[in-house]
Design a protein around this motif. Structure first.
Motif: not given
Length: 335
Positions: A22-34, A148-154
């Motif tokens: 059911g997952d379509l896309a995610i924004r990989y968690p990068m807050q305060d990280r390089e 700007t969503l973190e995750r998109v599902r079907v």
């Protein structure tokens, strides 16, 4: 926790995504990280990864394992103005998209669609079926649906897709030059036609409609009943003869019911029936049961004769055996 442990947690050296159904896309968690220069990026089969710098798309990676450095991040390097040989952690948004086919989805008309059928006139039709889709253009999908969503599902896009399908379905049926019976008989051709019509709506969101099926076309129950009746009459052929036969059969059943014909409410016309029966059957004079039968069965239509004979039976002018014998003879003529 020491300062070195804290600093290590600020850098990312392995980036991958194990998607769930059911997952379509995610924004990989990068807050305060390089991301460490030289970090490992793993893109699984059916996935694609995009690097974004301040909202601007940079480099893209297909399936495989990639070592991230200035050599294979040329756009990111240019956007961040790195000098040649500059090796340091960098910040970026990493988005993963799956391009696998999302199958087993259902569509249907929430309300019946009114169409002008070439054979039956205006009809209200319901339709149901299934479809599948995949992400064809990830950048378009990201810009139009993900943002700007973190995750998109079907489930997040399914309602929008069903609305687009319903709109195209109404348009297709409204313009159709085919009758309801033709459409129901050739659902494969209709499925293909509708898939071509919904594809532009999917394309605007970066999607591709992979399969599209029309599984059912139906009419409201009350309309379907009338259609079934009309079909039955066409099968019978001569409607007038069919009605007369049904009437004769109903009269016989009524006679055998409790209370006889009068008990079924037919007794209200007994006086008229008596007069007609006597006029037709007796011919103005007294006669035996056999004579009445002969008088009632001259050269008239057999159905009319059966009706007259039953009236004679009802008033007791002929016996049941006389009625049964003559009825069998009359029915034998028309079979």
């Amino acid at each position: 926790m020491g300062i070195l442990d804290f600093l290590k947690k600020q850098f990312v050296d392995v980036i991958d995504w194990v998607e769930e159904p059911g997952d379509l896309a995610i924004r990989y968690p990068m807050q305060d990280r390089e991301i460490q220069n030289g970090a490992q990026l793993t893109v699984r089969e059916g996935q694609v990864a995009f690097f974004y710098n301040e909202g601007q798309m940079a480099d893209a990676f297909g399936p495989g394992q990639h070592t991230l450095n200035t050599a294979n991040l040329p756009l990111m390097t240019a956007l961040q103005n790195w000098d040649k040989g500059f090796k340091s952690p960098f910040k970026a948004d990493v988005l993963f998209f799956t391009q696998k086919e999302q199958a087993g989805l259902k569509w249907g008309t929430a309300q019946p669609v009114t169409v002008r059928d070439k054979e039956f006139g205006p009809l209200r039709i319901r339709a149901f079926g299934g479809y599948s889709f995949r992400i064809e253009e990830p950048p378009v999908f990201q810009a139009k649906l993900m943002g700007t969503l973190e995750r998109v599902r079907v489930g997040d896009v399914e309602g929008q897709l069903r609305s687009a399908i319903a709109t195209q379905l109404a348009t297709s049926l409204g313009r159709s030059e085919f009758g309801f019976v033709d459409m129901a008989a050739d659902q494969d051709a209709m499925s293909q036609r509708l898939r071509e019509m919904v594809q532009p709506a999917f394309t605007q969101w970066g999607l591709s409609c992979q399969t599209f099926f029309v599984e059912s076309l139906s009419l409201p129950d009350e309309v379907q009943k009338y259609l079934d009746k009309a079909s039955s009459m066409r099968v019978v052929g001569d409607l007038d003869r069919f009605v007369k036969f049904q009437s004769a059969d109903a009269i016989e059943k009524a006679a055998g019911a409790e209370g006889g014909v009068a008990g079924m409410g037919v007794g209200a016309g007994a006086g008229m029936a008596l007069g007609q029966a006597m006029a037709a059957g007796l011919g103005g004079g007294a006669a035996s049961g056999a004579g009445m039968v002969a008088g009632a069965t001259g050269g008239e239509d057999p159905y009319v004769q059966i009706e007259k004979l039953h009236k004679l039976l009802t008033i007791g002018a002929i016996s049941q055996s006389d009625f049964d014998a003559k009825k069998a003879e009359l029915l034998g003529r028309i079979r």
